[in-house]
Design an enzyme around this catalytic site. Structure first.
Site, PDB file in Angstrom:
ATOM      1  N   HIS A   1       0.836  -1.212   0.000  1.00 44.47           N
ATOM      2  CA  HIS A   1       0.000   0.000   0.000  1.00 44.47           C
ATOM      3  C   HIS A   1       0.872   1.264   0.000  1.00 44.47           C
ATOM      4  O   HIS A   1       0.616   2.200  -0.763  1.00 44.47           O
ATOM      5  CB  HIS A   1      -0.921  -0.026   1.226  1.00 44.47           C
ATOM      6  CG  HIS A   1      -1.539   1.301   1.543  1.00 44.47           C
ATOM      7  ND1 HIS A   1      -2.499   1.891   0.741  1.00 44.47           N
ATOM      8  CD2 HIS A   1      -1.315   2.174   2.567  1.00 44.47           C
ATOM      9  CE1 HIS A   1      -2.851   3.066   1.276  1.00 44.47           C
ATOM     10  NE2 HIS A   1      -2.147   3.259   2.374  1.00 44.47           N
TER      11      HIS A   1
ATOM     12  N   HIS B   1       1.095   5.388  -2.032  1.00 45.62           N
ATOM     13  CA  HIS B   1       1.543   6.727  -1.638  1.00 45.62           C
ATOM     14  C   HIS B   1       2.779   7.256  -2.351  1.00 45.62           C
ATOM     15  O   HIS B   1       2.839   8.441  -2.690  1.00 45.62           O
ATOM     16  CB  HIS B   1       1.848   6.755  -0.133  1.00 45.62           C
ATOM     17  CG  HIS B   1       0.634   6.652   0.727  1.00 45.62           C
ATOM     18  ND1 HIS B   1      -0.289   7.663   0.828  1.00 45.62           N
ATOM     19  CD2 HIS B   1       0.179   5.656   1.524  1.00 45.62           C
ATOM     20  CE1 HIS B   1      -1.260   7.305   1.654  1.00 45.62           C
ATOM     21  NE2 HIS B   1      -1.009   6.077   2.092  1.00 45.62           N
TER      22      HIS B   1
ATOM     23  N   GLU C   1      -6.122   9.335   1.045  1.00 42.75           N
ATOM     24  CA  GLU C   1      -6.334   7.880   1.045  1.00 42.75           C
ATOM     25  C   GLU C   1      -7.392   7.411   0.038  1.00 42.75           C
ATOM     26  O   GLU C   1      -7.233   6.366  -0.561  1.00 42.75           O
ATOM     27  CB  GLU C   1      -6.725   7.373   2.437  1.00 42.75           C
ATOM     28  CG  GLU C   1      -5.599   7.374   3.462  1.00 42.75           C
ATOM     29  CD  GLU C   1      -4.456   6.395   3.181  1.00 42.75           C
ATOM     30  OE1 GLU C   1      -4.566   5.528   2.290  1.00 42.75           O
ATOM     31  OE2 GLU C   1      -3.412   6.522   3.853  1.00 42.75           O
TER      32      GLU C   1
ATOM     33  N   SER D   1      -3.735   1.152  -4.296  1.00 44.67           N
ATOM     34  CA  SER D   1      -2.969  -0.039  -3.891  1.00 44.67           C
ATOM     35  C   SER D   1      -3.847  -1.270  -3.747  1.00 44.67           C
ATOM     36  O   SER D   1      -3.361  -2.327  -3.360  1.00 44.67           O
ATOM     37  CB  SER D   1      -2.259   0.223  -2.561  1.00 44.67           C
ATOM     38  OG  SER D   1      -3.202   0.386  -1.519  1.00 44.67           O
TER      39      SER D   1
HETATM   40  N1  NLE Z   1      -7.126  -1.205   1.324  1.00 43.48           N
HETATM   41  C1  NLE Z   1      -5.794  -0.800   0.966  1.00 43.48           C
HETATM   42  C2  NLE Z   1      -5.075  -1.934   0.245  1.00 43.48           C
HETATM   43  O1  NLE Z   1      -5.588  -3.044   0.190  1.00 43.48           O
HETATM   44  O2  NLE Z   1      -3.975  -1.725  -0.273  1.00 43.48           O
HETATM   45  C3  NLE Z   1      -5.007  -0.324   2.179  1.00 43.48           C
HETATM   46  C4  NLE Z   1      -5.651   0.854   2.881  1.00 43.48           C
HETATM   47  C5  NLE Z   1      -4.858   1.393   4.045  1.00 43.48           C
HETATM   48  C6  NLE Z   1      -5.544   2.542   4.703  1.00 43.48           C
HETATM   49 FE   FE2 Z   2      -2.164   5.060   3.520  1.00 38.94          FE
END
Ligand code: NLE
Ligand code: FE2
Length: 303
Positions: free
Chosen positions: A178, A183, A223, A242
């Site tokens: 992630h 990010h 996010e 992600s």
């Molecule tokens: N749901 C995201 C993922 O599966 O990569 C991560 C989120 C973190 C806040």
């Molecule tokens: Fe994050």
């Protein structure tokens, strides 16, 4: 009198929150939420002892890290690299149609390959050169106050462990996949990097209530933010970028629950954040990054 006032102020700051003067005033190990506490029963790795051991080994490396030192190197196992490779492969397929243009541009800077999990130190160096941001390792989901405050000092806390292999398409909490695929690319975009810092700066002197609102603003932009582009809605939020499960959900609602898109008004009460119940039901839609930045600035100025 001065003694009394100083002592009271000190107590007040201790109770409420001491305003950090630099990144050195922010701990990356004292206030970890999530794994072991909040997410325990929902976590796909909850019954996997080996997985938990691995997480605490990697988490402890992060707790020992000091600002200025290189980020500890983690030797990833074949299984961990396989999870990374699968996520990278699926996302590389979805991003051209689901990710915003600015993400696609900065993504090119990193030559991510499926058979090697990048180390945070080298990514931190790239960010430092491009936008002056640095990465700091963290053992798990950091308390929002510390997390947002650190952004004021252009420091982004990143977890280093890999999500549980049973659910590569979605994890409720951050993991290194992630951080890297969600990010890092956009933190190399100067305009985006500045707007993330804006939330951090606003958080330094925020009251408890304002802090909660800023956390929501962070959540619904950095996010889970979405942006209007000529050929439709695209993701810029890291939690979307992600997760190949959530990216598909965002546009197709194939899982039977088409999400709602709403304009972001930073002064309105924002919905409760929910990271335990799977995909988001609602996304906030912005015009572009300068629209996000001016909304955040307007709110920050009102504090
Ligand atoms: N749901 C995201 C993922 O599966 O990569 C991560 C989120 C973190 C806040
Ligand atoms: Fe994050």
């Amino acid at each position: 009198y001065r003694f009394i006032v100083t002592t009271q102020l000190a107590d007040f700051n201790k109770q409420v929150h001491k305003i950090p003067q630099s990144i050195h005033d922010i701990s990356n190990g004292d206030h970890i939420l999530g794994f072991g506490v909040e997410l325990a029963e929902h976590h796909p790795g909850f019954h996997d002892e080996e997985y938990k051991k691995r997480r605490s080994y990697i988490g402890n490396l992060a707790k020992l890290h000091k600002i200025g030192e290189p980020i500890p190197h983690v030797e990833y196992s074949d299984e961990e690299i396989k999870i990374w490779g699968e996520i990278l492969g699926k996302l590389t397929y979805l991003h051209p149609t689901h990710a915003c243009k600015r993400y696609l541009d900065t993504f090119q800077l990193f030559n991510f390959v499926p058979d090697r999990l990048p180390c945070l130190q080298e990514l931190s160096e790239v960010l430092m050169m491009r936008t002056g941001w640095q990465i700091r390792p963290v053992a798990g989901l950091l308390h929002p106050t510390d997390f947002l405050n650190a952004m004021a000092f252009r420091t982004f806390h990143c977890t280093q462990y890999v999500r549980h292999g049973s659910q590569p398409m979605y994890t409720p909490e951050p993991d290194i996949c992630h951080e890297i695929l969600g990010h890092i690319p956009l933190l190399a975009d100067p305009e985006f990097a500045n707007l993330v810092q804006l939330i951090g700066l606003a958080s330094l002197r925020a009251s408890k209530q304002e802090m909660l609102h800023l956390t929501k603003l962070y959540w619904y932009t950095v996010e889970f933010g979405t942006v209007k582009e000529r050929d439709g809605v695209k993701a810029f939020g890291a939690g979307l970028l992600s997760s190949f499960g959530e990216l598909q959900h965002m546009l197709s609602g194939e899982d039977g629950s088409m999400p709602i898109f709403e304009d972001l008004d930073p002064f309105k009460k924002l919905p409760k954040m929910d990271h335990k119940c799977g995909f988001q039901k609602r996304y906030f839609l912005c015009e572009n990054f300068s629209d996000v930045a001016s909304k955040l600035t307007a709110y920050a100025k009102s504090l």
